[in-house]
Scaffold this motif. Structure first.
Motif, mmCIF file in Angstrom:
data_model
loop_
_atom_site.group_PDB
_atom_site.id
_atom_site.type_symbol
_atom_site.label_atom_id
_atom_site.label_comp_id
_atom_site.label_asym_id
_atom_site.label_seq_id
_atom_site.Cartn_x
_atom_site.Cartn_y
_atom_site.Cartn_z
ATOM 1 N N UNK A 190 0.832 -1.211 0.000
ATOM 2 C CA UNK A 190 0.000 0.000 0.000
ATOM 3 C C UNK A 190 0.864 1.258 0.000
ATOM 4 N N UNK A 266 2.114 5.021 -8.908
ATOM 5 C CA UNK A 266 1.291 4.425 -7.855
ATOM 6 C C UNK A 266 1.317 5.220 -6.554
ATOM 7 N N UNK A 338 -6.753 2.124 -0.270
ATOM 8 C CA UNK A 338 -7.276 1.016 -1.068
ATOM 9 C C UNK A 338 -7.633 1.406 -2.501
ATOM 10 N N UNK A 341 -6.789 0.066 -6.321
ATOM 11 C CA UNK A 341 -6.445 -1.187 -5.668
ATOM 12 C C UNK A 341 -5.049 -1.633 -6.052
ATOM 13 N N UNK A 342 -4.588 -2.723 -5.446
ATOM 14 C CA UNK A 342 -3.247 -3.228 -5.759
ATOM 15 C C UNK A 342 -3.128 -3.631 -7.229
ATOM 16 N N UNK A 343 -4.258 -3.902 -7.868
ATOM 17 C CA UNK A 343 -4.206 -4.261 -9.290
ATOM 18 C C UNK A 343 -4.506 -3.059 -10.183
ATOM 19 N N UNK A 344 -4.653 -1.879 -9.577
ATOM 20 C CA UNK A 344 -4.856 -0.673 -10.367
ATOM 21 C C UNK A 344 -6.300 -0.407 -10.751
ATOM 22 N N UNK A 345 -7.243 -1.086 -10.110
ATOM 23 C CA UNK A 345 -8.653 -0.779 -10.369
ATOM 24 C C UNK A 345 -9.087 0.380 -9.478
ATOM 25 N N UNK C 101 -3.511 -5.137 -15.488
ATOM 26 C CA UNK C 101 -3.805 -5.234 -14.060
ATOM 27 C C UNK C 101 -2.980 -6.329 -13.391
ATOM 28 N N UNK C 102 -2.809 -7.435 -14.103
ATOM 29 C CA UNK C 102 -2.031 -8.543 -13.544
ATOM 30 C C UNK C 102 -0.590 -8.098 -13.306
ATOM 31 N N UNK C 104 0.558 -4.885 -13.156
ATOM 32 C CA UNK C 104 0.320 -3.471 -12.950
ATOM 33 C C UNK C 104 1.635 -2.696 -12.980
ATOM 34 N N UNK C 165 -5.318 -6.776 3.472
ATOM 35 C CA UNK C 165 -4.727 -5.453 3.280
ATOM 36 C C UNK C 165 -3.245 -5.576 2.901
ATOM 37 N N UNK C 167 -1.657 -8.107 1.383
ATOM 38 C CA UNK C 167 -1.316 -8.859 0.170
ATOM 39 C C UNK C 167 -1.228 -7.922 -1.030
ATOM 40 N N UNK C 168 -0.074 -7.864 -1.714
ATOM 41 C CA UNK C 168 0.069 -6.943 -2.848
ATOM 42 C C UNK C 168 -0.544 -7.493 -4.138
ATOM 43 N N UNK C 169 -1.171 -8.681 -4.059
ATOM 44 C CA UNK C 169 -1.646 -9.332 -5.272
ATOM 45 C C UNK C 169 -3.159 -9.470 -5.334
ATOM 46 N N UNK C 170 -3.846 -9.005 -4.302
ATOM 47 C CA UNK C 170 -5.303 -9.142 -4.280
ATOM 48 C C UNK C 170 -5.748 -10.586 -4.266
ATOM 49 N N UNK C 249 4.991 -11.358 -10.522
ATOM 50 C CA UNK C 249 4.250 -10.143 -10.201
ATOM 51 C C UNK C 249 4.928 -9.412 -9.047
ATOM 52 N N UNK C 250 5.109 -8.107 -9.209
ATOM 53 C CA UNK C 250 5.672 -7.231 -8.175
ATOM 54 C C UNK C 250 6.924 -7.779 -7.492
#
Lengths: 390, 136, 263
Positions: A190, A266, A338, A341-345, C101-102, C104, C165, C167-170, C249-250
């Motif tokens: 975050x 980001x 938030x 989001x972490x995926x950019x949504x 998004x995957x 990002x 919160x 987790x950087x991967x959702x 990822x990341x």
């Protein structure tokens, strides 16, 4: 001593009745609605997993910690003017910590498993430490306020052993808000919270909010009761709030500079979401600019000696401070972490009515606690004045 | 003793209130000295541990199984009689004790306990349930 | 706290002692699993084990069939993952996202159309250095030392959602409501979850224990998902990693994800 809170005039009982009704409505909403259905009744979602409850928790941790702004000058610097209001600050701390714990409780998916935190203590989790410091802070302040008020009633000096405990409560107050900031600032996922200045910023905003609230409370007490803290402590609190507010605004500007000038997408995105909106999602833009305007207005009114010394204008300035920082911390700080989001949504979160009702109930509970505590204190002092020591 | 009459009446009233659940259930006929009648298992010769132990301590065993399966990654329970079982409430216990209502629930209701195993663990829909006979 | 010999004898008393005298209590023994009671598929006698499980996803194979969701269905049916039909309450163990998004931050304006439109399958990365387990206040989620799987204990989770919160991967979902009414067909051999707990992919550890590959790997019609031991140089995943350029990822966050993608 609690019997002292059981006598009062119509106004007092009307206020109590209002608070109790609010609490009852909230409790009903929680038990019959949220507890039955689940946290799905809130506006929270898979993407925005913490929201209004956790934001209120964070805000109230700040209010709890701010008691140190009266305790420290009085006990460490022997600033006698705060003598009459120190215990009021401690009572705010007690009520706030209880509110914080309630906000955490209503935010949990499995609230009755809360003992697991102690059955399986996990020192690698900041949440474990936050639980520890909050409980500790509650115990310290209950003990300190009770011992000092009992001593006051008997007309004797507080026992010597309480002094080291009071001194301990000072760094402890800093710790509760620092650890609460660490909950957020230690998360690589975050970027909005991933900033070393989060804990200092939390403390600055707390030390502005707390004294501003205390000024408002003291002035309310002067209007509705026989208690008058005097002019000097109010002015001193105003000075504390002034500089804390200035430091807070300074810290926020540091954050904005680093995020925007570094141009890391980001990091920028969250500020963009808050202040201008992204892709048409602009839920909090109006709130954020309100917060900015209130902050500027409060700083002008507080720094200018003429307006600060005018208690009617000081009230306006204090309300502006509390509202501005509530929007900043009790609303935006958590939610913006938030979005995106972490995926950019970009997703929206808006608290639902039951969520707000339950939160309102917890605020009412805090107000009830503060009312009862203050009533006890004022009755003790009134008795001392009219009947002398017993 | 002053006011001994009042004190004795008071004590009696207190006891009556305290023992309310006991006399109320006795009077309403809900409580009996008879234990509940439990469904017999549909198959299997012996339980994973002895019946007497299972009757009083099955919750300890299940708790132990849950710990070993979920946290230690163990799956097989070696019973004292040499049999081996998968440590699974649904797949092992309910495989024999197929009628959950007449086995688990019957006794849990009698004991007034409300375990939440079934919030997650599934009661298999088994066609053998109709064939179940009952202990007298 | 396991029910060991001593405890069992203590609580079950003389009858157990008599039994012990006769046959010997062998409660803890694991070695000879001769008559395992009815596993439905696979066998506990031949579990799949590894020092560190990992997965390689070949996106060139994955995108062969547009709109394919076989892996998602296989996983979600196997694990009783509910379908709420809305993004707010959504629970997912494996799902697909557009490349932007995957991965990002790694997309750009001139990326090939093929990659831009690739739907990347995403799941828990089973990080070697997982941030979710670090923040959990009850050890309800933890990294299994034996094979690196990031586990979930749904009995212990208090539903604080700190792991979601962190987790950087959702990859983590929370049960906002009771999931049961939203599961189309319940698989009886696997539990559902209760409302108020967090769930996620567990690399099918319950299948590995029976010698079966993860449901998604087994189901994939294009054989795009390879699963194996990262510490075994002879494993399929290591062979793929040797032969192809892969991304994760990341990676800059230091979590060391164990899912690799061949773009």
């Amino acid at each position: 001593m609690i019997e002292k809170a059981l006598s009062g005039n119509k106004q007092y009982w009307g206020w109590i009745a209002l608070l109790v009704t609010t609490i009852a409505v909230a409790a009903y909403t929680y038990i019959r609605y949220q507890y039955q259905i689940g946290l799905g009744i809130t506006g929270l979602s898979r993407d925005v997993t913490w929201g209004f409850y956790i934001a209120q928790f964070t805000f109230m941790v700040g209010v709890a910690a701010s008691a140190v702004m009266v305790v420290l000058p009085y006990y460490l610097h022997n600033y006698k003017e705060f003598g009459k209001i120190t215990i009021l600050g401690e009572f705010i701390a007690v009520a706030s910590v209880i509110m914080c714990m309630t906000f955490i409780f209503v935010d949990m998916g499995q609230p009755f498993r809360i003992t697991n935190v102690f059955l399986y203590p996990s020192p690698h989790s900041l949440m474990f430490w936050d639980t520890v410091v909050l409980f500790g802070y509650l115990v310290l302040n209950v003990l300190i306020s009770r011992v000092t008020l009992t001593a006051e009633r008997k007309g004797i000096a507080p026992p010597g052993w309480i002094k080291p405990i009071i001194i301990l409560s000072i760094p402890w107050a800093f710790s509760i808000h620092t650890v609460t900031a660490f909950l957020y600032s230690g998360l690589a996922a975050r970027p909005f919270w991933l900033t070393a200045i989060l804990a200092p910023r939390f403390l600055a905003s707390a030390f502005a909010t707390g004294p501003a609230l205390l000024i408002l409370l003291v002035l309310i007490l002067r209007k509705f009761t026989k208690f008058d803290a005097g002019r000097e402590p109010v002015q001193k609190l105003a000075i504390i709030a002034t500089y804390a507010m200035a430091v807070n605004v300074f810290f926020v500007l540091m954050e904005v500079f680093t995020a925007i000038y570094s141009n890391i997408p980001e990091h920028m995105a969250h500020f963009q979401y808050l202040f201008v909106g992204i892709e048409g999602h602009a839920t909090y833009v109006g709130w954020m600019w309100t917060s900015v305007i209130l902050a500027v207005v409060s700083l002008i009114l507080l720094f200018n000696p003429k307006t600060r010394r005018n208690e009617s204008i000081l009230v306006v300035a204090c309300i502006a401070v509390v509202l501005s920082l509530w929007i900043d911390k009790g609303l935006a700080m958590v939610i913006a972490g938030f979005v995106p989001t972490v995926l950019g949504h970009v997703v929206d979160y808006i608290p639902t009515l039951p969520e707000l009702l339950i939160s309102l109930g917890i605020y009412a509970m805090g107000a009830l606690l503060v009312t009862v505590f203050y009533k006890m204190t004022l009755s003790v002092r009134h008795q001392l004045r009219t009947e002398g020591y017993k | 003793m002053y006011d001994s009459g009042k004190v004795i009446i008071g004590v009696l009233v207190f006891l009556a209130l305290l023992l309310f659940p006991v006399w109320y259930n006795l009077a309403s006929g809900e409580a009996t000295t008879q234990g509940p009648e439990l469904a017999k298992p549909v198959k299997g010769e012996a339980c994973v541990l002895e019946t007497a132990y299972m009757r009083s301590n099955h919750m300890d065993l299940l708790d132990d199984w849950r710990e070993r399966v979920v946290r230690n990654g163990e799956r097989i329970f070696a019973a004292p009689d040499g049999q081996h079982f998968e440590m699974s409430l649904t797949n092992t216990c309910l495989d024999c004790h197929a009628d959950k209502e007449k086995f688990c629930d019957e006794c849990h209701t009698f004991m007034a306990v409300d375990p939440y195993c079934w919030d997650c663990h599934i009661v298999p829909e088994t066609p053998t349930r109709q064939e179940v006979t009952y202990v007298n | 706290m396991s029910i060991d010999r001593r405890k069992f004898m203590k609580v079950s008393g003389l009858t157990a002692l008599a039994l012990a005298g006769g046959k010997g209590i062998n409660v803890l023994a694991q070695e000879d699993s001769t008559s395992v009671a009815a596993p439905k598929t696979g066998s506990f006698e031949t579990p799949l084990t590894a020092k560190r499980w990992a997965m390689v996803c070949d996106l060139s194979k994955c995108r062969e069939k547009e709109g394919c969701d076989v892996c998602i269905k296989a996983c979600h049916e196997r694990h009783n993952v509910p379908d709420f039909g809305n993004p707010k309450d959504e629970i997912k163990w494996i799902w697909k996202e557009h490349f932007e998004h995957a991965f990002h931050g790694q997309e750009h304006e001139y990326i090939t159309d093929e990659i831009r439109h690739t739907n990347v399958p995403l799941l828990c990365n089973h990080c070697d250095n997982p941030p979710c387990t670090r923040v959990c206040p009850t050890e309800a989620t933890w990294k299994r030392e034996s094979d690196g799987i990031v586990m979930m204990d749904w009995h212990r989770c208090i539903g604080c959602r700190y792991c979601v919160v962190a987790c950087p991967y959702g990859s983590r979902s929370f049960n906002w409501r009771d999931p049961r009414p939203h599961i189309e067909k319940i698989d009886e051999s696997f539990p559902t979850r209760t409302r108020g707990v967090v769930e996620k992919c567990t690399f099918c550890e319950e299948r590995l224990a029976k010698g079966l590959l993860p449901a998604c790997v087994e189901a994939c019609p294009a054989k795009a998902l390879a699963f194996g031991d990262l510490e075994d140089p002879e494993s399929e995943v290591r062979a793929l990693l040797r032969e192809h350029f892969t991304i994760r990822r990341r990676p800059e966050l230091g979590t060391a994800p164990e899912i690799f993608y061949i773009v």
